[in-house]
Design an enzyme around this catalytic site. Structure first.
Site, PDB file in Angstrom:
ATOM      1  N   GLU A 111       0.855  -1.188   0.000  1.00 32.27           N
ATOM      2  CA  GLU A 111       0.000   0.000   0.000  1.00 32.27           C
ATOM      3  C   GLU A 111       0.889   1.235   0.000  1.00 32.27           C
ATOM      4  O   GLU A 111       1.710   1.412   0.898  1.00 32.27           O
ATOM      5  CB  GLU A 111      -0.919  -0.029   1.225  1.00 32.27           C
ATOM      6  CG  GLU A 111      -1.665   1.267   1.493  1.00 32.27           C
ATOM      7  CD  GLU A 111      -2.433   1.801   0.278  1.00 32.27           C
ATOM      8  OE1 GLU A 111      -3.225   1.052  -0.298  1.00 32.27           O
ATOM      9  OE2 GLU A 111      -2.209   2.983  -0.081  1.00 32.27           O
ATOM     10  N   ASN A 153      -9.886   4.834  -1.906  1.00 30.94           N
ATOM     11  CA  ASN A 153     -11.184   5.491  -2.076  1.00 30.94           C
ATOM     12  C   ASN A 153     -12.272   4.780  -1.274  1.00 30.94           C
ATOM     13  O   ASN A 153     -13.297   5.371  -0.964  1.00 30.94           O
ATOM     14  CB  ASN A 153     -11.595   5.472  -3.560  1.00 30.94           C
ATOM     15  CG  ASN A 153     -11.105   6.711  -4.292  1.00 30.94           C
ATOM     16  OD1 ASN A 153     -10.551   7.620  -3.679  1.00 30.94           O
ATOM     17  ND2 ASN A 153     -11.314   6.749  -5.590  1.00 30.94           N
ATOM     18  N   THR A 154     -12.037   3.503  -0.978  1.00 32.52           N
ATOM     19  CA  THR A 154     -13.096   2.744  -0.308  1.00 32.52           C
ATOM     20  C   THR A 154     -13.421   3.343   1.056  1.00 32.52           C
ATOM     21  O   THR A 154     -14.581   3.402   1.457  1.00 32.52           O
ATOM     22  CB  THR A 154     -12.673   1.266  -0.162  1.00 32.52           C
ATOM     23  OG1 THR A 154     -12.215   0.805  -1.436  1.00 32.52           O
ATOM     24  CG2 THR A 154     -13.820   0.407   0.306  1.00 32.52           C
ATOM     25  N   GLY A 191     -19.549   6.294   0.502  1.00 31.28           N
ATOM     26  CA  GLY A 191     -20.746   6.589   1.287  1.00 31.28           C
ATOM     27  C   GLY A 191     -21.261   5.359   2.010  1.00 31.28           C
ATOM     28  O   GLY A 191     -21.951   5.465   3.017  1.00 31.28           O
ATOM     29  N   ARG A 195     -25.584  10.033 -12.877  1.00 29.31           N
ATOM     30  CA  ARG A 195     -24.612  11.056 -12.490  1.00 29.31           C
ATOM     31  C   ARG A 195     -24.140  11.903 -13.665  1.00 29.31           C
ATOM     32  O   ARG A 195     -23.922  13.096 -13.520  1.00 29.31           O
ATOM     33  CB  ARG A 195     -23.412  10.385 -11.833  1.00 29.31           C
ATOM     34  CG  ARG A 195     -23.796   9.773 -10.525  1.00 29.31           C
ATOM     35  CD  ARG A 195     -22.693   8.984  -9.905  1.00 29.31           C
ATOM     36  NE  ARG A 195     -23.150   8.526  -8.598  1.00 29.31           N
ATOM     37  CZ  ARG A 195     -22.420   7.816  -7.765  1.00 29.31           C
ATOM     38  NH1 ARG A 195     -21.202   7.465  -8.095  1.00 29.31           N
ATOM     39  NH2 ARG A 195     -22.906   7.450  -6.598  1.00 29.31           N
ATOM     40  N   HIS A 210     -14.998   8.999 -10.558  1.00 23.17           N
ATOM     41  CA  HIS A 210     -14.746   7.571 -10.824  1.00 23.17           C
ATOM     42  C   HIS A 210     -14.215   7.432 -12.243  1.00 23.17           C
ATOM     43  O   HIS A 210     -14.620   8.155 -13.130  1.00 23.17           O
ATOM     44  CB  HIS A 210     -16.064   6.797 -10.687  1.00 23.17           C
ATOM     45  CG  HIS A 210     -15.885   5.306 -10.686  1.00 23.17           C
ATOM     46  ND1 HIS A 210     -15.674   4.586  -9.531  1.00 23.17           N
ATOM     47  CD2 HIS A 210     -15.883   4.402 -11.685  1.00 23.17           C
ATOM     48  CE1 HIS A 210     -15.552   3.305  -9.832  1.00 23.17           C
ATOM     49  NE2 HIS A 210     -15.672   3.162 -11.139  1.00 23.17           N
ATOM     50  N   LEU A 253     -18.891  -0.576  -4.915  1.00 16.06           N
ATOM     51  CA  LEU A 253     -18.587  -1.399  -3.742  1.00 16.06           C
ATOM     52  C   LEU A 253     -18.958  -2.855  -4.029  1.00 16.06           C
ATOM     53  O   LEU A 253     -18.220  -3.775  -3.679  1.00 16.06           O
ATOM     54  CB  LEU A 253     -19.324  -0.856  -2.510  1.00 16.06           C
ATOM     55  CG  LEU A 253     -18.829   0.508  -2.018  1.00 16.06           C
ATOM     56  CD1 LEU A 253     -19.663   1.014  -0.855  1.00 16.06           C
ATOM     57  CD2 LEU A 253     -17.359   0.434  -1.596  1.00 16.06           C
TER      58      LEU A 253
END
Ligand SMILES: Cc1cc2nc3c(=O)[nH]c(=O)nc-3n(C[C@H](O)[C@H](O)[C@H](O)COP(=O)(O)OP(=O)(O)OC[C@H]3O[C@@H](n4cnc5c(N)ncnc54)[C@H](O)[C@@H]3O)c2cc1C
Length: 818
Positions: free
Chosen positions: A330, A338-339, A343, A634, A741, A786
């Site tokens: 990492e 981003n995870t 939301g 979106r 995204h 997700l």
């Protein structure tokens, strides 16, 4: 003496480059001058911090290890060229290598007056906070008409000019030597005690207690409650540890947590000031020791994974569940990517659960539209499933059910229709049938797998984020994406997995047959890390924080501003795509990126202001008029916003506010105070605060309320409503589209193999998550990512393990029931 010569011009034939090269050659016996080209650096972009990249880190090391810096500037519009300006901006942003560095300013240009104005301006710029060099005064070397001053070898022709340049350099060398001699450390003295200071963090203030003895910082105690879990922890751990270890405030901020880092540093400086000490002395002290170790670290594992976001940690956890060894690289100090910012809602059709919830007015119209769709409009490979879906919908509507309808086929068709787009070149794209079906058939199993691992879902509510188009979101009870990252990280660590943070993968290792057999990486101390692995899974996320890369591939948006904000972590720069293509991976759908229409206009963040499910969105433009069906996808919303001047407002009342999933009363009040959220007891007052004609906003809201009553929006066709705007206080959240995204990426198949241009799997290489393309096509539905990362993260691990054992297993866990 070691000097750095900064070439302050991007031009190919810039005289400043020739001048510095001449100095490098001609005065080699007096100083070793290394050139640094400002044109090699990207334009400054605060929202895309690249300070941690190798390019910048190498530049900083070069400058810090030098005895002095010569800046040679060209002149453009009577000031310094933009390449130099941008480079200086980077150097004053998070890096500060010029601090206390001896500096000489010289100039050359083709103009008769040389770069005299630019040189004067550069001196002023160097006074700005965050730079802090010691600039040698009254020793100006200016070269006008420079094109005539060099011969064909790049040597200065005139001996007088050479002598003068030599004397300037000599003065500078003397200046830098004296500086080196006098740069002795000053002592500090404090009034001993415990000082309590309010620090400014990312989410508001937090308290810091600093304990000082007569001449040392003894302890830093931080109340960490208010900052974002999963993002701020590395700053809370590392910054105080480094301050204490080095007794210095010259500490690098932690990437991705710069507000929190600066908050801690500023609060300690304030405490020192309150104690009668001078924090500037501590700011000038050397950085704490990095403890570099020369030898590479080597590891041997079954599966190496690049990226500790949702897909990477899922792959690691699945590997460990199969009793294989896993190591995750990492690049950031903390896991999550981003995870951790997400939301929370994971889309998965679970009709038995969804039946508990009443259908919303208008949802039946959406279903009826499917019955009315001509089959010829549907791409051939989806037609059988489309017909199956029409049958399911017919049964549901004929049965006059009042519960929320869903099926995995409906999820599949919505993913397909939601992603079907045509770009500016007339190129059509839609989701790869096999990938879409794999996602929607397995999403519910992924939710169950997460629940088994310990993620708690709030089953009392079915939700959807903006652009999801249907309520099938499974939302964890813990806030945002942290819920997943906490559970997955803990599982990996508790089950023998290794996560090497601050370790950036730089290259995939291959054997003589081109099979991927490991990864090369570099850690924060500059040490090389080599991981030998039977399989490598790329899970390094997309490239939403790399504006240049988004612009380079873009075929969908007419224009993407250089300074466009992003909702992404600054870590998301497309590394996985580069690693994959370097070993022959093919790419798919790279031109399609998604803008998040409802982002913070300044920071690009998603979860400021009042964010509700879209049934309660009322979007008004800067005149106070609605401009779009707020239930749209979106890209439709972002395009409509851009057409209306980009900036728009989400209007809410006191009841709508209660449906927000992102905030608390305390946070809202802070934002109102800070002027980033508007609140008023009347709609007229709200309109005035927004510089709108009050009668326009009131008329818009009255109309909207009447559409909610009628379940029908004759203006924009919104067909799913919830609340009306009635109860004071009223709120307006300013919003603007930001890059969110990237749908394109490495080409994969349903077993997560990375494919080459001939559609052949690259042996030993797998990919999962946003790094891969082909699934979401031209537009991703909210909540589908997700589902994607957890599903394909599991599949990638299963395939990798199966193939590294040379056993063909079915990599999917079988379709779930409709
Ligand atoms: C603000 C926000 C809100 C969102 N909300 C939702 C939502 O509610 N529902 C939904 O479905 N989707 C949502 N999304 C999208 C979703 O969160 C992402 O698409 C998804 O989390 C990507 O997961 P990933 O594992 O592929 O990558 P990430 O989670 O981004 O992880 C990639 C990791 O790789 C690391 N990395 C990169 N390069 C290297 C390298 N060279 N070496 C080592 N490590 C590297 C990064 O540091 C990062 O940790 C949201 C996205 C954002 C930005």
């Amino acid at each position: 003496m070691k000097l750095v010569g900064i070439v302050g011009s991007a031009k190919d034939n810039a005289p400043v480059r020739t001048l510095l090269k001449f100095m490098q050659k001609h005065f080699a016996d007096q100083a070793e001058i290394t050139l640094l080209e400002t044109r090699d650096f990207p334009m400054f972009n605060e929202s895309n911090d690249q300070s941690e990249t190798e390019l910048f880190q190498n530049a900083v090391t070069l400058i810090e290890e030098s005895d002095g810096v010569i800046i040679a500037t060209d002149e453009q519009n009577r000031t310094i060229p933009s390449a130099l300006n941008s480079f200086i901006d980077w150097m004053s942003f998070n890096l500060h290598p010029f601090e206390q560095k001896p500096m000489m300013i010289i100039g050359a240009s083709e103009d008769m007056n040389g770069a005299a104005s630019a040189q004067i301006h550069l001196r002023e710029i160097m006074d700005a906070p965050g730079l802090g060099p010691i600039v040698l005064g009254a020793n100006e070397f200016v070269l006008g008409n420079a094109q005539d001053k060099f011969d064909a070898n790049g040597d200065l022709i005139d001996q007088g000019t050479i002598d003068f340049l030599g004397s300037c350099l000599k003065n500078f060398i003397k200046f830098a030597s004296i500086h080196a001699g006098i740069a002795v450390e000053e002592n500090v003295e404090f009034e001993p005690g415990v000082y309590e200071v309010d620090a400014k963090g990312h989410n508001g203030d937090f308290k810091v207690k600093v304990t000082l003895s007569k001449d040392r910082i003894e302890d830093i105690d931080i109340d960490t409650k208010s900052e974002t879990k999963g993002i701020s922890e590395p700053a809370f751990e590392r910054i105080p540890a480094q301050i204490l270890a080095g007794q210095t405030l010259n500490v690098d901020v932690v990437s991705g947590a710069s507000d929190t880092s600066n908050g801690i540093l500023d609060s300690v400086a304030t405490a020192i000031k309150q104690s009668g000490g001078d924090p500037d002395i501590l700011k000038k002290r050397p950085k704490p020791d990095a403890n570099a170790v020369a030898l590479p670290q080597e590891y041997n594992v079954d599966v190496a994974i690049v990226g500790a976001g949702g897909a990477g940690l899922t792959a690691a956890a699945s590997t460990l569940q199969a009793n294989k060894t896993a190591l995750v690289l990492e690049k950031f100090p903390s896991t999550g990517g981003n995870t951790v910012r997400a939301g929370g809602p994971v889309n998965a059709a679970d009709p038995e659960w969804q039946k508990q919830f009443a259908a919303l007015p208008g949802e039946a119209d959406t279903l009826k539209a499917i019955l009315d769709t001509d089959l010829n409009e549907i791409d051939v490979e989806y037609r059988d499933d489309f017909v199956k879906l029409q049958g399911q919908i017919k049964d549901y509507l004929d049965g006059k059910h009042d519960y929320l309808f869903d099926s995995s086929t409906w999820h599949e068709i919505q993913t397909y229709l939601g992603g079907k787009r045509v770009d500016l070149n007339g190129q059509e794209i839609h989701g790869n049938y096999d990938l879409v079906k794999t996602l929607t058939d397995n999403a519910l199993d992924s939710v169950k797998w997460l629940a088994d691992l310990g993620v708690e879902f709030d089953m009392s509510e079915v939700t959807m984020p903006v652009g999801a188009k249907w309520r099938r979101g499974h939302k964890p009870t813990e806030p945002l994406g942290f819920a997943f990252i906490r559970v997955l990280s803990e599982f990996v660590k508790n089950n023998g997995g290794q996560i090497l943070t601050e370790t950036r993968a730089t290259k995939l290792l291959t054997d003589e047959n081109g099979k991927v057999v490991g990864v090369k990486a570099r850690n924060a101390s500059g040490q090389e890390v080599i991981v030998h692995a039977k399989a490598v899974i790329l899970a390094a996320g997309g490239f939403g924080a790399n504006t240049k890369m988004v612009q380079k591939y873009n075929t969908y948006w007419e224009d993407i501003d250089d300074d466009i904000a992003t909702t992404n972590s600054p870590a998301i720069t497309g590394d996985g795509i580069e690693l994959g293509t370097a070993v022959g991976a093919d790419l798919v759908g790279m031109g399609f990126s998604q803008m998040m229409p409802v982002s913070d206009p300044v920071t690009g963040e998603l979860f400021t202001g009042i964010q509700t499910p879209p049934a309660n969105f009322i979007m008004v433009n800067q005149e106070g008029k609605r401009f779009v069906n707020e239930y749209e996808g979106r890209d439709v919303l972002a395009k409509a916003a851009i057409k209306n001047g980009s900036l728009f407002y989400l209007i809410a009342d006191n009841e709508i506010k209660k449906t927000a999933y992102n905030t608390s009363e305390e946070k809202l009040e802070e934002q109102v105070k800070a002027g980033t959220l508007y609140k008023d007891d009347t709609l007229e007052g709200l309109a005035k605060q927004l510089n709108m004609d009050p009668s326009v906003l009131v008329d818009t809201i009255n109309k909207y309320n009447s559409y909610v009553d009628a379940d029908h929006d004759p203006e924009f066709g919104k067909n799913v409503f919830d609340l009306k705007v009635l109860h004071a206080p009223f709120y307006a959240t300013p919003r603007k589209p930001a890059i969110h995204h990237t749908m394109g990426g490495l080409k994969i198949d349903t077993k997560a193999h990375v494919l080459d241009a001939q559609n052949q799997a690259i042996k030993g290489l797998y990919a999962a998550g946003e790094v891969a393309g082909g699934l979401h096509a031209g537009n991703r539905l909210g909540g589908n990512s997700l589902a994607d990362i957890f599903t394909f993260g599991r599949i990638a691990a299963k395939t990798a393990i199966a193939e590294s054992q040379s056993v063909e297993l079915d990599a999917t866990s079988g379709p779930s029931e409709d």
